[in-house]
Design a protein around this motif. Structure first.
Motif, PDB file in Angstrom:
ATOM      1  N   GLY A  96     -14.102  67.348  36.830  1.00 26.69           N
ATOM      2  CA  GLY A  96     -14.254  68.745  36.438  1.00 26.69           C
ATOM      3  C   GLY A  96     -14.591  69.668  37.595  1.00 26.69           C
TER       4      GLY A  96
ATOM      5  N   ASP B 205      -3.740  67.013  34.253  1.00 27.67           N
ATOM      6  CA  ASP B 205      -4.172  66.679  35.610  1.00 27.67           C
ATOM      7  C   ASP B 205      -3.415  67.578  36.595  1.00 27.67           C
TER       8      ASP B 205
ATOM      9  N   ALA C  43      -5.047  73.461  30.456  1.00 34.49           N
ATOM     10  CA  ALA C  43      -6.491  73.241  30.556  1.00 34.49           C
ATOM     11  C   ALA C  43      -6.836  71.753  30.532  1.00 34.49           C
ATOM     12  N   ARG C  44      -5.989  70.941  29.911  1.00 42.95           N
ATOM     13  CA  ARG C  44      -6.271  69.509  29.800  1.00 42.95           C
ATOM     14  C   ARG C  44      -5.468  68.660  30.781  1.00 42.95           C
TER      15      ARG C  44
ATOM     16  N   ASN D  89      -3.141  75.867  26.678  1.00 44.48           N
ATOM     17  CA  ASN D  89      -3.945  74.789  26.108  1.00 44.48           C
ATOM     18  C   ASN D  89      -3.638  73.474  26.816  1.00 44.48           C
ATOM     19  N   TRP D  90      -2.343  73.203  27.048  1.00 46.17           N
ATOM     20  CA  TRP D  90      -1.976  71.977  27.763  1.00 46.17           C
ATOM     21  C   TRP D  90      -2.493  72.034  29.196  1.00 46.17           C
TER      22      TRP D  90
END
Length: 147
Positions: A128, A26, A23-24, A20-21
């Motif tokens: 993205g 940098d 995916a977000r 989860n981290w």
């Protein structure tokens, strides 16, 4: 048996939290976390091997972890390239560059720049997109404009 089940549930929870981290995050933070996670896993694996009496086998993972942490030369901040190194010449042909930017032969400098900016707005890694496509767009612009 129950101990392994609990350990599996804990590891799955940690993995889901990290994914989860990831995916977000940098790119720089993600690379740093991956690097240190691999080093930590090698160190822990080496310690486990040593603790179970397999000291000779522990040399490889523990040695790798120690080498990467303390002995390996650090890369330059610019991705490993030295500051004085000459820039790479574009290897893309004019036809390929036009295809990448979605242009036809005879496009003006203004059309090339406009197409580059439009495509980069969609495919930039911060928006993205990905590094590969951004590098292809940069190479196409460099090929067509000679910059």
């Amino acid at each position: 048996m129950i101990g392994w089940l609990i350990l599996g549930i804990i590891l799955a929870g940690i993995l889901l939290t990290l994914l989860n981290w990831w995916a977000r995050a940098d790119v720089k933070s993600a690379k740093s976390l991956l690097f240190w996670s691999i080093i930590a896993l090698c160190g822990v694996f080496g310690l486990l091997l040593f603790a179970t009496g397999k000291g000779f086998a522990a040399i490889v993972p523990a040695g790798f972890a120690a080498w990467r942490m303390f002995g390996a030369p650090r890369m330059a901040k610019g991705g490993g390239a030295s500051a004085g190194a000459p820039s790479r010449q574009p290897s893309m042909t004019r036809s390929e560059a036009l295809d990448v930017l979605g242009l036809e032969d005879g496009a003006t400098d203004a059309q090339i720049t406009a197409a580059y900016r439009s495509m980069m707005a969609k495919y930039h890694p911060d928006k993205g997109g990905n590094d590969w496509m951004a590098s292809k767009l940069n190479e196409a612009r460099k090929t067509l404009l000679g910059k």
